[in-house]
Design a protein around this motif. Sequence first.
Motif, short mmCIF file in Angstrom:
data_model
loop_
_atom_site.label_atom_id
_atom_site.label_comp_id
_atom_site.label_asym_id
_atom_site.label_seq_id
_atom_site.Cartn_x
_atom_site.Cartn_y
_atom_site.Cartn_z
N ALA A 131 0.86 -1.18 0.00
CA ALA A 131 0.00 0.00 0.00
C ALA A 131 0.89 1.23 0.00
CB ALA A 131 -0.92 0.01 1.22
N GLN A 132 0.62 2.17 -0.90
CA GLN A 132 1.38 3.42 -0.95
C GLN A 132 0.40 4.59 -1.01
OE1 GLN A 132 3.52 5.02 -4.55
NE2 GLN A 132 5.32 4.55 -3.30
N ILE A 133 0.55 5.53 -0.07
CA ILE A 133 -0.30 6.71 -0.02
C ILE A 133 0.61 7.94 -0.06
CG2 ILE A 133 -2.00 7.99 1.34
CD1 ILE A 133 -2.80 5.33 2.61
N ALA A 157 4.06 -7.75 2.18
CA ALA A 157 3.25 -6.74 2.85
C ALA A 157 4.10 -5.54 3.22
CB ALA A 157 2.60 -7.33 4.09
N ASP A 158 3.75 -4.37 2.70
CA ASP A 158 4.56 -3.18 2.91
C ASP A 158 3.66 -1.96 2.81
OD1 ASP A 158 7.30 -1.81 2.96
OD2 ASP A 158 6.42 -0.98 1.15
N THR A 159 3.74 -1.07 3.80
CA THR A 159 2.94 0.14 3.83
C THR A 159 3.84 1.36 3.78
OG1 THR A 159 1.22 -0.93 5.15
CG2 THR A 159 1.27 1.47 5.17
N ASN A 180 -1.09 -3.37 11.49
CA ASN A 180 -0.99 -4.67 12.14
C ASN A 180 -0.36 -5.67 11.17
OD1 ASN A 180 -1.28 -6.93 13.68
ND2 ASN A 180 -3.48 -6.73 13.99
N GLY A 181 0.97 -5.76 11.21
CA GLY A 181 1.69 -6.71 10.38
C GLY A 181 2.42 -6.06 9.23
N GLY A 182 3.40 -6.78 8.68
CA GLY A 182 4.18 -6.28 7.56
C GLY A 182 5.17 -5.21 7.98
N SER A 183 5.73 -4.50 7.02
CA SER A 183 6.65 -3.40 7.29
C SER A 183 5.98 -2.08 6.95
CB SER A 183 7.94 -3.55 6.48
OG SER A 183 7.65 -3.52 5.09
#
Length: 204
Positions: A131-133, A157-159, A180-183
């Motif tokens: 996910a990229q914002i 999983a990466d935010t 909750n989870g990932g990096s």
Amino acid sequence: LALDGIGDDANLSGDLDVSDDLNLIGADGAEKTIIDGMQIDRILHIQAGVRIGLAGITVQNGLVGGSNGLGGGLLAEAGAVSLSGVRFIDNNAGRGGALYVNNMLTIRNSSFVGNEAGEGGAIYHSTRGKAQIVNTLFANNHGQKGSVYFLASGALADTTILHTTIASDSAEVGSAIDINGGSASIVNTIITSYATAIQANAGK
């Protein structure tokens, strides 16, 4: 939306069901190109494996009732969602007031205002994907588990949140951002009016 009815996946009533890859571009920007759900149903249902791109559009007044209702503005089951210059206003669901996305998510130059959900007032992102914002505004969204909620698992999983403002929201429990989870990487982002800015249980 004008045809009342829920639970339909064939565009007979309720939400707009998207079964093939689609780019939807507003004619004169988000101020003039508006999809209004009229609180009949969620607005867009993106079916599994479909890629959707929205640009220069307002999505407003989508509604999915019940604590398990997903994505008041847009539900993407397992595809990819890309948003640029999009406004989500006054959408409501059990999870993900504006968006519930279960795969890749990219948001740029957009805004989320007045959306509400039990979990993820504006966004609920549940996935093994990224996910990229970037350069996006969140204002007056309400969610018991964060205005923006990420539930992620797996190595992919990466935010990433960059140059974004989350302001004047109200999270009854939790924070502005709940990961909750990932990096996760949050850079040059302004968060105001929260007791807890970021609640994180990320890998790194």
